[in-house]
Design an enzyme around this catalytic site. Sequence first.
Site, PDB file in Angstrom:
ATOM      1  N   ARG A  54      39.742  39.334  49.334  1.00 15.56           N
ATOM      2  CA  ARG A  54      40.181  39.078  47.966  1.00 15.56           C
ATOM      3  C   ARG A  54      41.708  39.134  47.927  1.00 15.56           C
ATOM      4  NH1 ARG A  54      42.450  43.094  47.380  1.00 15.56           N
ATOM      5  NH2 ARG A  54      43.370  42.310  45.463  1.00 15.56           N
ATOM      6  N   GLY A  55      42.239  38.667  46.813  1.00 16.29           N
ATOM      7  CA  GLY A  55      43.672  38.454  46.710  1.00 16.29           C
ATOM      8  C   GLY A  55      43.928  36.976  46.936  1.00 16.29           C
ATOM      9  N   ALA A  56      44.619  36.331  45.985  1.00 10.95           N
ATOM     10  CA  ALA A  56      44.764  34.876  46.043  1.00 10.95           C
ATOM     11  C   ALA A  56      45.306  34.369  47.377  1.00 10.95           C
ATOM     12  CB  ALA A  56      45.638  34.405  44.873  1.00 10.95           C
ATOM     13  N   ARG A  97      34.935  30.475  44.763  1.00 12.57           N
ATOM     14  CA  ARG A  97      35.626  31.173  43.661  1.00 12.57           C
ATOM     15  C   ARG A  97      36.323  30.122  42.804  1.00 12.57           C
ATOM     16  NH1 ARG A  97      37.180  36.542  44.337  1.00 12.57           N
ATOM     17  NH2 ARG A  97      37.464  36.498  42.084  1.00 12.57           N
ATOM     18  N   ASP A 245      46.421  35.157  39.962  1.00 14.97           N
ATOM     19  CA  ASP A 245      45.535  34.205  40.624  1.00 14.97           C
ATOM     20  C   ASP A 245      45.818  32.759  40.223  1.00 14.97           C
ATOM     21  OD1 ASP A 245      42.997  35.635  42.099  1.00 14.97           O
ATOM     22  OD2 ASP A 245      43.915  36.909  40.580  1.00 14.97           O
ATOM     23  N   ASN A 255      45.092  36.855  35.742  1.00 14.55           N
ATOM     24  CA  ASN A 255      45.023  37.908  36.753  1.00 14.55           C
ATOM     25  C   ASN A 255      43.790  38.752  36.474  1.00 14.55           C
ATOM     26  OD1 ASN A 255      46.189  39.223  39.091  1.00 14.55           O
ATOM     27  ND2 ASN A 255      46.713  40.922  37.735  1.00 14.55           N
ATOM     28  N   LYS A 256      43.560  39.737  37.305  1.00 17.80           N
ATOM     29  CA  LYS A 256      42.364  40.568  37.201  1.00 17.80           C
ATOM     30  C   LYS A 256      42.184  41.080  35.778  1.00 17.80           C
ATOM     31  CE  LYS A 256      40.071  40.956  39.852  1.00 17.80           C
ATOM     32  NZ  LYS A 256      38.865  40.123  40.095  1.00 17.80           N
TER      33      LYS A 256
END
Length: 355
Positions: A54-56, A97, A245, A255-256
């Site tokens: 995870r993490g763009a 995703r 993201d 973002n999250k």
Amino acid sequence: MMGSPVDVIQSVRLDDENDMLILLDQTLLPNEKRFLELKEIKDIWDAIYFLKVRGAPAIGITAAYGVYLGTKQSEADNYDDLFADFTKVKDYLATSRPTAVNLFWALARMEARFKLEAGKSPEEVKAALKEESELIRDEDEQVCKSIGEYALSLLEPGWGILTHCNAGTIATAKYGTALAPIYLGQEKGYNFKVFADETRPLLQGARLTAWELQEAGVDVTLICDNMASIIMKEGKVQAVLVGCDRVASNGDSANKIGTSGVAILAKHYNIPFYVCAPLSTVDLECKTGDDIHIELRPSSEITSAWYEKPMAPKDVKTYNPAFDVTDHELITGIVTEKGIAYPPFSNSLAEMFKK
């Protein structure tokens, strides 16, 4: 202290000799550090969808390596047939995703490189795809360091920094985005005091950010998401740094989930709120945050995934968006590898691409 994760952990790595992708399984942290050895495209898809990676930026690197490995398995004996196999792998990985633009950016870049090799043999094309995937990884490391240097110029020694989710070295090739200035500041003796939101419901702040900062010897304090307001009110936070993201052309940033709430609080307490985002995360074709598709996640992530026993009534309705959009009016600046964009973002972000 085990040593800085910046130096000792590669969350995404290609083992070309053994035709595999090696990923740090982030779902097991902080209790277990396990590296997955993935050879099948379905397993790489699963790793992206189920947040093992995870993490763009890390998702983009994984996608690039994945589409290379999938194409490498093709037995096509000519360019056109190989492109057909490449396209199947690319389109499949693209469904993993929907929100992180780096996934699509990396796949599009791999496709562009494929087309540059038109007329060449399958083996030559495969070699070019490998080269491109490695370039994507190496460039991300340099991009993150540059973001860190620009962001560090905005901060002062001893400041309290609030973070949300995880935008650290395990979410990128190295350094991270929002955590990059923390690591660079650590090297310069800035002695930041970091407050890490736990980041419900997947606890990326608790499991990942707190873990990697503690490993690096950074002064980090874990807080629940709903504690951000009180520490701001108490004067413990001088800046907020978050990753991203997807950034729309007007500066709206996805973002999250929970990020927009932090931005609203920062605005109330007059605390600067910075989004740290590589230009690969900026989508100039996306006009505003209203155009960003928000991924909905399974209800189990809220009700039972992190508990020995379910912590909600059986069959209760849930709403579990993975991201929210922070309005551009709440953002002080967007830190990229080419510099810091300030409002109006529709102008400053476009200028970044001209540098």
